[in-house]
Write an enzyme that holds these catalytic residues in place. Structure first.
Site, short mmCIF file in Angstrom:
data_model
loop_
_atom_site.label_atom_id
_atom_site.label_comp_id
_atom_site.label_asym_id
_atom_site.label_seq_id
_atom_site.Cartn_x
_atom_site.Cartn_y
_atom_site.Cartn_z
CE1 TYR A 261 45.44 -3.85 -24.86
CE2 TYR A 261 45.63 -1.30 -24.88
CZ TYR A 261 45.26 -2.59 -24.15
OH TYR A 261 45.30 -2.57 -22.69
CG ASP B 72 43.79 0.92 -30.01
OD1 ASP B 72 43.01 0.10 -29.49
OD2 ASP B 72 44.70 1.49 -29.63
N GLY C 251 43.93 -2.06 -36.98
CA GLY C 251 43.66 -3.39 -37.32
C GLY C 251 43.02 -4.61 -36.88
CE1 TYR D 167 45.81 6.87 -22.87
CE2 TYR D 167 46.16 4.42 -22.85
CZ TYR D 167 46.59 6.07 -22.55
OH TYR D 167 47.63 6.16 -21.75
CU LIG Z 1 49.44 6.19 -22.80
#
Ligand SMILES: [Cu+2]
Length: 641
Positions: free
Chosen positions: A304, A306, A308, A390
């Protein structure tokens, strides 16, 4: 997805914004009217990005430039994508470029994409049949996780706006899905046609069963005891001032920016010295990051960008006093927009506060009897974003001795798989049958340096011992090796921990009292760069991550390390393209780009929610001052130390 507190923007009519201030709610609405007037907003149009088109540096320095907004517009029925700039001052569309997706890439994922994918996948007969073979017949208990597709070519993918979808079981409400991956199968979804166009069903594996609900006392166990309160009090208030978005503290001065794509940005950072503001960094931000996974099986494409691809700033959390920040806090709200360009305010998006940071300097002198101690403290400017599994906290720290630090705190949930058994080298077992695949978190910081002005140069500084010989008869000699990085191609560099490698940005116009250039040094953390093979598609798309350091000549169009359009881009954009002209960088207006971040082999202790892991870099004055600039810090009150 997040507990971000998003509410409709109230439109306070304040004065004219500073050229670097983020777009306001009124400006977003005015820009939308211009776009609508130009016929660019049919019912089927969505905003994949909408934000301030930041004016070039020369215009900012020359005084109030035109306010312009940049919009990435996609027609959700045709997939036609365009990059449009509108002028608010001139009330017109300034430019419009229609993308050619096979060569330009796709616009970022929009909110609506997230919303439709689960229904599309659950309705697909082939996917339902594959789930039924796994004994999963109630598709309402299967959650679909859409992931950006990368770029692997092939006739059925080229130019198609798509995501790849992995599945997790969710038996009941609040069941933590990351504990129950349904492995071996991916659905490829066409986002324009809104259908599954391919199923990859590589293997079947038992769905791990142990719950991971860390907020459920039955899973977590009883809370520990013995933690007595720690309270931060600042009875006279904080030592910083905030005037609009201009932040001042202990000689430091900076403007606070914010954008749906990169989140927090800091502008015109300067430090006062003998009554005069000395410029350091014109603009600092972390405009890209990539999280590539290292499992070569059917999920080889998992990576990923994250920022762009998903617009990290859009997923910014609303922060709470006493939870995210302690002490006397100033918060700034952020105004972003939804898929329709309608303003939304994220309350308490940016946190500004001070922290005590232990000892600043201390000495007890054995000859003159002086015993002195000073306390360090720092100004903290931070925000948090949750992108999928995350959570990332981005922290900028400013210290009393001229040090600047950037730290990223990584926490949240591992993106899990099943554990294949044996000693599978690409995945750690974090719970019975549950895998935590190895991955990297590689961030790119963009630091538009202005150390004592725009004319700067970069030196690579290594340290090493010298061989025994003339001038070093006993072999104890240590010396620095200083290499001037003169061109963009020469300035693609990697860390070397064994040599203590640092990079020093020096002024080519100002010297200190020793007649040497004033400078600031970048202290990196040595960690692997991108580990994907140089032959991989990912390496072409994330070329920025192949080096720890890049230096480019300032160009206002060069803002994003992996290029403007990252989603499904075939590769080669961003930093590798920026340096293709191999411009001279010695004594020029230069930008430093620094890649950093960990390679993460998950530990059992990272499950079910991961304690914060940290990464970052430090910038320290190096001959910028003539001596320790913090001698003037007074001793702690009370006269006892
Ligand atoms: Cu990690």
């Amino acid at each position: 997805m997040t507990d971000t507190d998003v509410r409709p923007a109230d439109a306070p009519g304040r004065g004219r914004p500073h050229p670097l201030d983020p777009a306001t709610a009124e400006e977003y609405l005015a820009g939308r009217e211009i776009l609508a007037g130009a016929g660019l907003l049919p019912d089927t149009a969505r905003f994949a990005y909408y934000g301030l088109a930041e004016p070039p540096k020369d215009q900012v320095l020359a005084g109030a430039p035109d306010r312009r907004l940049r919009a990435f517009l996609i027609d959700v029925t045709t997939g036609q994508s365009a990059d449009v700039v509108v002028s608010l001052g001139e009330d017109r569309v300034v430019s419009r470029r229609v993308l050619d997706p096979p060569s330009d890439g796709q616009l970022p994922i929009i909110n609506e994409d997230f919303a439709v994918v689960e229904a599309v996948v659950r309705a697909d007969p082939a996917w339902r049949a594959a789930m039924a073979r796994r004994g999963l017949t109630d598709v309402t208990k299967i959650r679909a996780c859409p992931i950006t597709a990368g770029s692997f070519g092939g006739p059925d993918e080229d130019g198609r706006r798509m995501v790849r979808v992995l599945a997790f079981r969710q038996e009941r409400e609040r069941d933590y899905v990351w504990a129950h991956p349904v492995d071996g199968i991916a659905a490829y979804v066409d986002l324009v046609e809104r259908r599954v166009f391919k199923i990859v069903d590589e293997f079947e594996a038992p769905v791990p069963g142990e719950p991971g609900d860390y907020d459920d006392p039955a899973v977590r166990g009883p809370l520990r005891e013995g933690l007595r309160p720690i309270e931060i009090t600042q009875p006279e208030g904080p030592s910083f001032t905030l005037d609009g978005r201009l932040l001042r503290w202990q000689g430091w001065s900076m403007r606070i920016g914010f954008d749906a794509r990169e989140g927090l940005s800091l502008h015109q950072i300067s430090l006062e010295d003998a009554g005069r503001a000395r410029p350091l960094i014109y603009r600092a931000s972390v405009p890209e990051m990539i999280v590539p996974y290292g499992d070569p099986r059917f999920r080889y494409w998992q990576a990923y960008f994250d920022t762009g691809e998903y617009l990290l700033g859009k997923w910014t959390n609303s922060l709470e006093r006493g939870c995210d920040c302690l002490g006397e806090i100033a918060y700034l709200d952020a105004t972003i927009t939804d898929d329709f360009g309608a303003p939304r305010v994220i309350r308490n998006a940016v946190c500004i506060h001070e922290e005590d940071f232990g000892i600043l300097w201390k000495h007890t002198d054995i000859f003159n009897g002086s015993a002195q101690t000073r306390r360090q403290r720092r100004l903290v400017v931070s925000f948090w974003s949750t992108v999928g599994n995350y959570d990332y906290g981005f922290y900028w720290y400013f210290y009393l001795d001229g040090t600047i630090e950037h730290e990223i705190k990584m926490t949240g949930a591992l993106f899990t798989s099943s554990y294949p058994g044996g000693d599978y080298p690409h995945t750690a077992e974090v719970a019975p049958g549950l895998g935590g695949p190895v991955h990297q978190h590689l961030f790119s910081a963009r630091l538009d340096m202005t150390v004592d002005g725009a004319a700067n140069a970069v030196e690579e500084v290594d340290v090493g011992g010298l061989p025994v010989g003339p001038g070093n008869p006993y072999g104890n000699a240590i010396a620095q090796t200083v290499t001037r990085l003169r061109s963009e191609s020469q300035a693609r560099r990697r860390c070397d921990g064994a040599r203590g490698r640092t990079w020093r940005v020096v002024s080519t116009e100002r010297v200190n009292r020793f007649g040497r250039p004033t400078g600031y040094t970048l202290y990196p953390e040595s960690a692997p760069t991108l580990l994907a093979s140089p032959e991989s598609s990912l390496h072409a798309r994330a070329g920025f991550a192949a080096y720890h350091l890049w230096v480019t000549r300032y160009d206002p169009a060069q803002r994003y390390p992996a290029g403007d359009f990252v989603n499904q881009h075939p590769g080669g954009a961003g930093l590798p393209a920026f340096v293709a002209g191999d411009r001279d960088i010695d004594g020029a207006d230069i930008v430093l780009w620094h890649t950093f971040g960990p390679t993460h082999f998950p530990r059992p202790e990272d499950w079910p929610v991961m304690p914060v892991a940290r990464c970052g870099f430090t910038l320290k004055p190096t001959g910028f001052f003539d001596r320790n600039p913090a001698l003037d810090v007074p001793p702690p009150p009370g006269g006892h130390c």
